[in-house]
Design a protein around this motif. Sequence first.
Motif, mmCIF file in Angstrom:
data_model
loop_
_atom_site.group_PDB
_atom_site.id
_atom_site.type_symbol
_atom_site.label_atom_id
_atom_site.label_comp_id
_atom_site.label_asym_id
_atom_site.label_seq_id
_atom_site.Cartn_x
_atom_site.Cartn_y
_atom_site.Cartn_z
ATOM 1 N N UNK A 1 0.770 -1.142 0.096
ATOM 2 C CA UNK A 1 0.100 0.089 -0.099
ATOM 3 C C UNK A 1 0.695 1.436 0.051
ATOM 4 N N UNK A 2 0.318 2.333 -0.610
ATOM 5 C CA UNK A 2 1.164 3.735 -0.730
ATOM 6 C C UNK A 2 0.171 4.840 -1.154
ATOM 7 N N UNK A 3 0.939 5.680 -1.262
ATOM 8 C CA UNK A 3 0.139 7.079 -1.743
ATOM 9 C C UNK A 3 1.093 7.637 -2.913
ATOM 10 N N UNK A 4 0.492 7.958 -3.941
ATOM 11 C CA UNK A 4 1.192 8.887 -4.833
ATOM 12 C C UNK A 4 0.572 10.383 -4.815
ATOM 13 N N UNK A 5 1.285 11.432 -5.317
ATOM 14 C CA UNK A 5 0.608 12.661 -5.479
ATOM 15 C C UNK A 5 1.114 13.175 -6.821
ATOM 16 N N UNK A 6 0.266 13.573 -7.537
ATOM 17 C CA UNK A 6 0.353 14.310 -8.900
ATOM 18 C C UNK A 6 0.089 15.709 -9.030
ATOM 19 N N UNK B 1 -3.248 19.248 -6.078
ATOM 20 C CA UNK B 1 -2.542 18.063 -6.149
ATOM 21 C C UNK B 1 -3.730 16.919 -6.295
ATOM 22 N N UNK B 2 -3.414 15.931 -7.148
ATOM 23 C CA UNK B 2 -4.322 14.648 -7.211
ATOM 24 C C UNK B 2 -3.554 13.758 -6.181
ATOM 25 N N UNK B 3 -4.183 13.489 -5.088
ATOM 26 C CA UNK B 3 -3.696 12.386 -4.274
ATOM 27 C C UNK B 3 -4.590 11.017 -4.390
ATOM 28 N N UNK B 4 -3.609 9.874 -4.444
ATOM 29 C CA UNK B 4 -3.941 8.656 -4.928
ATOM 30 C C UNK B 4 -3.390 7.516 -3.719
ATOM 31 N N UNK B 5 -4.319 6.984 -3.299
ATOM 32 C CA UNK B 5 -4.050 5.667 -2.309
ATOM 33 C C UNK B 5 -3.968 4.650 -3.106
ATOM 34 N N UNK B 6 -2.954 3.896 -3.141
ATOM 35 C CA UNK B 6 -3.194 2.656 -4.162
ATOM 36 C C UNK B 6 -2.703 1.449 -3.012
ATOM 37 N N UNK B 7 -3.191 0.130 -3.547
ATOM 38 C CA UNK B 7 -3.036 -1.123 -3.071
ATOM 39 C C UNK B 7 -2.843 -2.165 -4.170
ATOM 40 N N UNK B 8 -1.718 -3.086 -3.954
ATOM 41 C CA UNK B 8 -1.428 -4.060 -5.037
ATOM 42 C C UNK B 8 -1.560 -5.266 -4.499
ATOM 43 N N UNK C 1 -4.055 -4.223 -9.093
ATOM 44 C CA UNK C 1 -4.041 -2.732 -8.143
ATOM 45 C C UNK C 1 -5.223 -2.161 -8.086
ATOM 46 N N UNK C 2 -5.625 -1.558 -6.976
ATOM 47 C CA UNK C 2 -6.938 -0.848 -6.651
ATOM 48 C C UNK C 2 -6.310 0.671 -6.282
ATOM 49 N N UNK C 3 -6.850 1.767 -6.979
ATOM 50 C CA UNK C 3 -6.486 3.186 -6.536
ATOM 51 C C UNK C 3 -7.927 3.794 -5.966
ATOM 52 N N UNK C 4 -7.616 4.546 -4.708
ATOM 53 C CA UNK C 4 -8.653 5.470 -4.327
ATOM 54 C C UNK C 4 -8.231 6.825 -4.346
ATOM 55 N N UNK C 5 -9.195 7.680 -4.800
ATOM 56 C CA UNK C 5 -8.462 9.203 -4.917
ATOM 57 C C UNK C 5 -8.911 9.767 -3.655
ATOM 58 N N UNK C 6 -7.898 10.155 -2.936
ATOM 59 C CA UNK C 6 -8.264 10.992 -1.732
ATOM 60 C C UNK C 6 -8.423 12.513 -2.145
ATOM 61 N N UNK D 1 -11.409 10.887 -13.126
ATOM 62 C CA UNK D 1 -11.542 10.281 -11.792
ATOM 63 C C UNK D 1 -11.606 11.552 -10.862
ATOM 64 N N UNK D 2 -11.979 11.519 -9.527
ATOM 65 C CA UNK D 2 -12.164 12.879 -8.722
ATOM 66 C C UNK D 2 -12.275 11.887 -7.227
ATOM 67 N N UNK D 3 -12.131 12.981 -6.476
ATOM 68 C CA UNK D 3 -12.250 12.487 -4.831
ATOM 69 C C UNK D 3 -13.243 11.755 -4.843
ATOM 70 N N UNK D 4 -13.124 10.806 -4.115
ATOM 71 C CA UNK D 4 -13.773 9.569 -3.499
ATOM 72 C C UNK D 4 -13.845 8.417 -4.670
ATOM 73 N N UNK D 5 -13.556 8.453 -5.745
ATOM 74 C CA UNK D 5 -13.538 7.323 -6.725
ATOM 75 C C UNK D 5 -12.572 6.396 -6.564
#
Length: 82
Positions: free
Chosen positions: A4-9, A68-75, A25-30, A45-49
């Motif tokens: 699990x991690x987080x990416x900021x774009x 900033x686009x913040x994404x939580x991801x789990x592989x 992988x699953x992404x969740x938009x924070x 995609x947008x917050x909550x997706x």
Amino acid sequence: NLKMGMTTVYANGKTTGHEHPDHEEVYFVLQGRGKMVVGEDEYDIKTGDALYVPFGEYHTTHNTGILPLQLLWVTAGDPSKE
């Protein structure tokens, strides 16, 4: 098998596209808005997706907003390949 991690774009930015043949992988938009390309498909995609990326699919993410686009991801690995 989980990671699990987080990416900021940042605004006008994008991730380096990649694929992982033995992980899904699953992404969740924070926070934020963007576009995710998964294989041949594009998704706004947008917050909550949340978005699923199947095993081996090339994917990349573009920030289309001003925040900033913040994404939580789990592989998760394929247990049959271990």
